[in-house]
Design a protein around this motif. Structure first.
Motif, PDB file in Angstrom:
ATOM      1  N   THR A   1      17.054  12.594  -2.360  1.00  0.00           N
ATOM      2  CA  THR A   1      15.814  12.786  -3.119  1.00  0.00           C
ATOM      3  C   THR A   1      15.736  11.797  -4.272  1.00  0.00           C
ATOM      4  OG1 THR A   1      15.779  15.145  -2.529  1.00  0.00           O
ATOM      5  CG2 THR A   1      14.449  14.450  -4.416  1.00  0.00           C
ATOM      6  N   LYS A   2      16.854  11.613  -4.956  1.00  0.00           N
ATOM      7  CA  LYS A   2      16.903  10.673  -6.085  1.00  0.00           C
ATOM      8  C   LYS A   2      16.675   9.243  -5.598  1.00  0.00           C
ATOM      9  CE  LYS A   2      19.979   9.293  -9.913  1.00  0.00           C
ATOM     10  NZ  LYS A   2      20.153   7.867  -9.568  1.00  0.00           N
ATOM     11  N   TRP A   3      17.301   8.874  -4.500  1.00  0.00           N
ATOM     12  CA  TRP A   3      17.174   7.514  -3.980  1.00  0.00           C
ATOM     13  C   TRP A   3      15.741   7.228  -3.543  1.00  0.00           C
ATOM     14  CZ3 TRP A   3      15.805   5.254   0.659  1.00  0.00           C
ATOM     15  CH2 TRP A   3      16.124   3.893   0.798  1.00  0.00           C
ATOM     16  N   LEU A   4      15.124   8.176  -2.852  1.00  0.00           N
ATOM     17  CA  LEU A   4      13.735   7.993  -2.425  1.00  0.00           C
ATOM     18  C   LEU A   4      12.818   7.819  -3.632  1.00  0.00           C
ATOM     19  CD1 LEU A   4      13.583  10.622   0.464  1.00  0.00           C
ATOM     20  CD2 LEU A   4      13.379   8.142   0.721  1.00  0.00           C
TER      21      LEU A   4
ATOM     22  N   LYS B   1       0.833  -1.200   0.000  1.00  0.00           N
ATOM     23  CA  LYS B   1       0.000   0.000   0.000  1.00  0.00           C
ATOM     24  C   LYS B   1       0.870   1.252   0.000  1.00  0.00           C
ATOM     25  CE  LYS B   1      -3.867  -2.172   2.429  1.00  0.00           C
ATOM     26  NZ  LYS B   1      -4.745  -2.124   3.643  1.00  0.00           N
ATOM     27  N   GLN B   2       0.371   2.295  -0.625  1.00  0.00           N
ATOM     28  CA  GLN B   2       1.126   3.536  -0.710  1.00  0.00           C
ATOM     29  C   GLN B   2       1.138   4.274   0.621  1.00  0.00           C
ATOM     30  OE1 GLN B   2       2.758   4.184  -3.517  1.00  0.00           O
ATOM     31  NE2 GLN B   2       3.772   5.927  -2.554  1.00  0.00           N
ATOM     32  N   CYS B   3       2.274   4.890   0.950  1.00  0.00           N
ATOM     33  CA  CYS B   3       2.370   5.704   2.158  1.00  0.00           C
ATOM     34  C   CYS B   3       3.202   6.944   1.843  1.00  0.00           C
ATOM     35  CB  CYS B   3       3.011   4.912   3.300  1.00  0.00           C
ATOM     36  SG  CYS B   3       4.730   4.437   3.001  1.00  0.00           S
ATOM     37  N   LEU B   4       3.262   7.854   2.786  1.00  0.00           N
ATOM     38  CA  LEU B   4       4.050   9.074   2.651  1.00  0.00           C
ATOM     39  C   LEU B   4       5.115   9.098   3.734  1.00  0.00           C
ATOM     40  CD1 LEU B   4       1.209  11.711   2.074  1.00  0.00           C
ATOM     41  CD2 LEU B   4       2.829  10.876   0.370  1.00  0.00           C
TER      42      LEU B   4
ATOM     43  N   ASN C   1      10.327   4.582  -4.991  1.00  0.00           N
ATOM     44  CA  ASN C   1       8.893   4.908  -5.085  1.00  0.00           C
ATOM     45  C   ASN C   1       8.313   5.335  -3.744  1.00  0.00           C
ATOM     46  OD1 ASN C   1       8.636   4.272  -7.903  1.00  0.00           O
ATOM     47  ND2 ASN C   1       8.685   2.098  -7.345  1.00  0.00           N
ATOM     48  N   ILE C   2       9.112   6.083  -2.972  1.00  0.00           N
ATOM     49  CA  ILE C   2       8.651   6.602  -1.684  1.00  0.00           C
ATOM     50  C   ILE C   2       8.269   8.067  -1.861  1.00  0.00           C
ATOM     51  CG2 ILE C   2       9.301   7.112   0.694  1.00  0.00           C
ATOM     52  CD1 ILE C   2      11.249   4.776   0.560  1.00  0.00           C
TER      53      ILE C   2
END
Length: 210
Positions: free
Chosen positions: A147-150, A129-132, A154-155
């Protein structure tokens, strides 16, 4: 109404930009429901010090007992300090890790923590499930490589986090609970302090989180 003389409470000094950014943040998320916030993983770093220096000590004393042994909190000039990184969501406490001594948090260290601690926590609590993910604007958090790694993982990030606003992060309440628990047991060395931090973090219950 009676008046009493007391110490002023401490709070972050906010610039005009801080105030503006906080207002933008609040307006952006003011209509979010508990279900919306339940999809957020909050994170932060925090220091823990020996000799009860992590938190405040509240007590009642009579006149003339200001410096009585039972009414003082011992301090040392350079207390042993352990820094931790932790995260949690509405589903419960997540990962907690002790940061290396004498090592400043940099983008390499932070990426290692996210890979080894955050990713397993997301999988455990949210599965597919998607989260923030929430983190503040510390330089190592906002580094391009992070930022690139996240993005590669797909975070999604909870955006628009205003600077100098630790009070907006609910994990501060968890730090307060954890520090009270640890300080109450009066650890006498860094090994005991570290063990108690991990032990008490794991013992925090879901009602305390929610």
């Amino acid at each position: 109404m009676s008046w009493c003389q007391t110490r002023a409470e401490k709070k972050p000094l906010l610039s005009r930009k801080n105030i503006r950014d906080r207002l933008i943040f609040c307006k952006r998320y003011r209509d979010w429901t508990a279900e919306d916030w339940g999809k957020v993983i909050f994170s932060d770093e925090s220091p823990f010090r020996l000799f009860g220096a992590s938190g405040k000590k509240l007590l009642r004393r009579r006149q003339g007992e200001r410096y009585h042994q039972s009414c003082v909190m011992p301090t040392v000039k350079h207390p042993e300090t352990i820094h931790v990184w932790g995260c949690f969501s509405a589903k419960g406490v997540g990962s907690l890790t002790i940061l290396p001594k004498y090592t400043a948090m940099n983008k390499e260290c932070y990426q290692h923590i996210l890979r080894e601690q955050l990713l397993p926590n997301i999988q455990e609590q949210f599965g597919d499930k998607q989260c923030l993910f929430q983190h503040d604007g510390a330089p190592c958090h906002k580094a391009k490589v992070i930022t690139k790694w996240l993005g590669e993982q797909n975070i999604d990030i909870l955006g628009s986090w205003p600077g100098n606003s630790p009070d907006l992060n609910p994990i501060m309440n968890l730090w307060s609970i954890l520090k009270r628990r640890v300080d109450k047991q009066k650890p006498t060395n860094s090994d005991k302090l570290q063990a108690l931090i991990m032990q008490e973090w794991a013992a925090i219950s879901d009602p305390e989180v929610n």
